[in-house]
Write a protein that holds these residues in place. Structure first.
Motif, mmCIF file in Angstrom:
data_model
loop_
_atom_site.group_PDB
_atom_site.id
_atom_site.type_symbol
_atom_site.label_atom_id
_atom_site.label_comp_id
_atom_site.label_asym_id
_atom_site.label_seq_id
_atom_site.Cartn_x
_atom_site.Cartn_y
_atom_site.Cartn_z
ATOM 1 N N UNK A 1 0.862 -1.164 0.000
ATOM 2 C CA UNK A 1 0.000 0.000 0.000
ATOM 3 C C UNK A 1 0.902 1.218 0.000
ATOM 4 N N UNK A 2 0.911 1.930 -1.110
ATOM 5 C CA UNK A 2 1.787 3.087 -1.206
ATOM 6 C C UNK A 2 1.082 4.209 -1.950
ATOM 7 N N UNK A 3 1.637 5.412 -1.784
ATOM 8 C CA UNK A 3 1.085 6.588 -2.446
ATOM 9 C C UNK A 3 2.257 7.376 -3.014
ATOM 10 N N UNK A 4 2.202 7.637 -4.322
ATOM 11 C CA UNK A 4 3.249 8.388 -5.001
ATOM 12 C C UNK A 4 2.697 9.746 -5.410
ATOM 13 N N UNK A 5 3.455 10.797 -5.105
ATOM 14 C CA UNK A 5 3.057 12.161 -5.463
ATOM 15 C C UNK A 5 4.235 12.811 -6.175
ATOM 16 N N UNK A 6 3.946 13.406 -7.325
ATOM 17 C CA UNK A 6 4.962 14.129 -8.082
ATOM 18 C C UNK A 6 4.466 15.559 -8.235
ATOM 19 N N UNK A 7 5.193 16.489 -7.633
ATOM 20 C CA UNK A 7 4.809 17.896 -7.700
ATOM 21 C C UNK A 7 5.857 18.641 -8.509
ATOM 22 N N UNK A 8 5.392 19.471 -9.447
ATOM 23 C CA UNK A 8 6.293 20.262 -10.267
ATOM 24 C C UNK A 8 5.895 21.722 -10.174
ATOM 25 N N UNK A 9 6.911 22.579 -9.980
ATOM 26 C CA UNK A 9 6.640 24.010 -9.939
ATOM 27 C C UNK A 9 7.905 24.755 -10.356
ATOM 28 N N UNK A 10 7.870 25.389 -11.510
ATOM 29 C CA UNK A 10 8.986 26.229 -11.995
ATOM 30 C C UNK A 10 10.339 25.518 -11.959
ATOM 31 N N UNK A 11 10.401 24.328 -12.493
ATOM 32 C CA UNK A 11 11.669 23.601 -12.559
ATOM 33 C C UNK A 11 12.058 22.861 -11.304
ATOM 34 N N UNK A 12 11.260 22.978 -10.235
ATOM 35 C CA UNK A 12 11.528 22.222 -9.008
ATOM 36 C C UNK A 12 10.570 21.036 -8.977
ATOM 37 N N UNK A 13 11.131 19.851 -8.920
ATOM 38 C CA UNK A 13 10.331 18.632 -8.908
ATOM 39 C C UNK A 13 10.524 17.933 -7.570
ATOM 40 N N UNK A 14 9.405 17.631 -6.926
ATOM 41 C CA UNK A 14 9.449 16.913 -5.649
ATOM 42 C C UNK A 14 8.730 15.584 -5.842
ATOM 43 N N UNK A 15 9.461 14.503 -5.648
ATOM 44 C CA UNK A 15 8.892 13.164 -5.752
ATOM 45 C C UNK A 15 8.785 12.592 -4.345
ATOM 46 N N UNK A 16 7.587 12.155 -3.982
ATOM 47 C CA UNK A 16 7.358 11.576 -2.665
ATOM 48 C C UNK A 16 6.673 10.233 -2.819
ATOM 49 N N UNK A 17 7.166 9.259 -2.099
ATOM 50 C CA UNK A 17 6.542 7.947 -2.086
ATOM 51 C C UNK A 17 6.370 7.546 -0.632
ATOM 52 N N UNK A 18 5.132 7.390 -0.225
ATOM 53 C CA UNK A 18 4.823 6.953 1.130
ATOM 54 C C UNK A 18 4.435 5.488 1.059
ATOM 55 N N UNK B 1 10.143 7.614 0.275
ATOM 56 C CA UNK B 1 11.039 8.397 -0.558
ATOM 57 C C UNK B 1 10.606 9.850 -0.530
ATOM 58 N N UNK B 2 11.561 10.742 -0.394
ATOM 59 C CA UNK B 2 11.311 12.178 -0.531
ATOM 60 C C UNK B 2 12.524 12.726 -1.258
ATOM 61 N N UNK B 3 12.340 13.154 -2.500
ATOM 62 C CA UNK B 3 13.473 13.580 -3.310
ATOM 63 C C UNK B 3 13.107 14.875 -4.022
ATOM 64 N N UNK B 4 13.964 15.889 -3.892
ATOM 65 C CA UNK B 4 13.733 17.182 -4.532
ATOM 66 C C UNK B 4 14.835 17.431 -5.550
ATOM 67 N N UNK B 5 14.438 17.849 -6.740
ATOM 68 C CA UNK B 5 15.383 18.144 -7.815
ATOM 69 C C UNK B 5 15.129 19.579 -8.258
ATOM 70 N N UNK B 6 16.190 20.384 -8.300
ATOM 71 C CA UNK B 6 16.067 21.775 -8.737
ATOM 72 C C UNK B 6 16.534 21.913 -10.177
#
Length: 119
Positions: free
Chosen positions: A8-25, A32-37
């Motif tokens: 049971x997992x939840x993946x969220x990918x948020x993008x805003x002005x070249x900043x990508x945040x990938x979260x997997x609960x 996973x919590x990973x931020x890419x600028x």
């Protein structure tokens, strides 16, 4: 009966002005919590067709296969849904790989922290 853990997992990918945040609960594995600028937008050639284009194309293709437009559209919808399922499965595999890589990063960081504390 198997006592296997049900994933049971939840993946969220948020993008805003070249900043990508990938979260997997994930309840049973490392989250996973990973931020890419400065990440560029993905380039995918998949234009969205307009309704008029879909109508014209479906009439033409249905006549090529000697079937009604409705039959053609139903078969095409079924095929497209199968393609979507393949993409979802690839995403799930990629998430598992990301979890494995995250586990390595966390473990390696722990080793580094322990070695810095002991010196």
């Amino acid at each position: 009966m198997s006592k296997k853990k049900l994933p049971k997992s939840r993946f969220v990918l948020e993008e805003r002005n070249g900043v990508v945040v990938a979260s997997l609960l994930d309840e049973h594995d490392m989250s996973l919590q990973h931020t890419i600028h400065g990440m560029p937008h993905p380039r995918v050639r998949a234009p969205r067709r307009k309704k008029d284009q879909t109508i014209e194309d479906s009439i033409f293709m249905a006549s090529m296969f000697h079937q009604s437009q409705e039959e053609f559209l139903r078969k095409n919808i079924k095929g497209i849904n199968q393609e979507i399922n393949k993409h979802v499965q690839e995403i799930r595999k990629t998430l598992k790989r990301m979890q494995s890589l995250t586990h390595y990063v966390v473990t390696a960081q722990e080793i580094l922290d322990e070695s810095e504390q002991s010196t």
